[in-house]
Design an enzyme around this catalytic site. Structure first.
Site, PDB file in Angstrom:
ATOM      1  N   GLU A 153       8.218  68.613  20.824  1.00  0.00           N
ATOM      2  CA  GLU A 153       8.687  69.271  19.609  1.00  0.00           C
ATOM      3  C   GLU A 153       8.401  68.451  18.352  1.00  0.00           C
ATOM      4  O   GLU A 153       8.828  67.305  18.247  1.00  0.00           O
ATOM      5  CB  GLU A 153      10.201  69.506  19.720  1.00  0.00           C
ATOM      6  N   GLU A 250      18.727  78.504  17.520  1.00  0.00           N
ATOM      7  CA  GLU A 250      19.109  77.097  17.397  1.00  0.00           C
ATOM      8  C   GLU A 250      19.287  76.781  15.923  1.00  0.00           C
ATOM      9  O   GLU A 250      18.489  76.084  15.305  1.00  0.00           O
ATOM     10  CB  GLU A 250      18.054  76.175  18.029  1.00  0.00           C
TER      11      GLU A 250
END
Length: 265
Positions: A153, A250
């Site tokens: 990520e 998220e």
């Protein structure tokens, strides 16, 4: 729960924080989510079997599936963002991988986010990259036994210390270079992190292979619609490019969590 053709999941490390952590899984189910995900839920990389049992029972009792889980990332509240690139933390990560595989075997989870780690002057960037790629390779080999994929990520510049992966291209350089022979490592496409760093979300969604998507707006990291990012067109572009996985919520709700879900309808 679906939005623009994508199944939505709830990241219970950021949603339903009005409740104690163990209660968030059932709260997500009551809100209509069938899938949840979480950051590493323990303070240490190798929790006791009893702690793991409690976590697995909590997920099962809520009647949701665990779609994704972060590996141990160090002391996240204190500002750490992963340990994969740090030579002195590899024993921790090795122990953590063993626990993660055990959780995966019991829950069916197949997506695992491995934060790279921040640059540290004790080692050169080259040494840290060599350490990180070896750690990613080892983690990918371990989770392959459960059909798993390791996610890498990019994170927002300026909010995560000296974290070196800022764009999709930064991750793709690893995937097409030192990790080119590892099939089960992929990009985690987070709209907040990429969008905050100036990445063209639509272009990236249309051309870059993606294994998992996380949704938050920018600025602020609130729910979609609270900022300026093209969330809906990006989701459409991902669908058009063939992405069939979950889109995880998220984000940091700008109100209480249930009210923040209004964007879905």
């Amino acid at each position: 729960m679906k939005y623009r053709g994508h199944e939505l999941s709830a990241n219970v490390s950021m949603l339903f924080t009005e409740l104690p952590y163990p209660e968030r899984f059932a709260a997500a189910a009551r809100a209509g989510f069938r899938v949840v995900e979480s950051w590493w839920p323990f303070a240490v990389p190798d929790p006791s079997p009893a702690e793991v049992d409690d976590f697995v029972r909590t997920v099962s009792a809520a009647g949701v599936s665990l779609g994704a889980l972060n590996f141990y990332g160090g002391d996240i509240p204190a500002g750490e963002r992963g340990v994969a690139s740090h030579p002195d933390r590899q024993e921790q990560l090795t122990a953590n991988v063993r626990v993660m595989v055990g959780i995966a075997e019991r829950t069916g989870c197949q997506l695992f986010n491995l934060l790279y780690g921040q640059l540290d002057d004790r080692w050169s960037p080259e040494e840290q990259e060599k350490t990180a790629t070896a750690a990613i390779r080892s983690a990918a080999s371990a989770v392959a036994a459960v059909g798993g994929t390791v996610l890498i990520e990019p994170l927002t510049k300026g909010l995560n210390g000296r974290y070196p992966l800022l764009t999709a291209d930064d991750v793709l350089r690893l995937l097409s270079g030192p990790l080119r022979d590892v099939d089960n490592v992929s990009l985690l496409f987070d709209t907040f992190h990429l969008g905050s760093n100036g990445v063209d979300l639509l272009a990236t969604a249309s051309k870059v292979p993606v294994a998992h998507v996380q949704l938050a707006d920018s600025p602020g990291r609130g729910e979609p619609g609270s900022g300026a990012l093209p969330i809906d067109p990006t989701l459409d572009a991902l669908k058009g490019a063939g992405y069939q996985g979950v889109a995880a919520c998220e984000y940091k709700p700008t109100t209480d969590t249930l009210d923040s879900l209004g964007w879905i309808s």
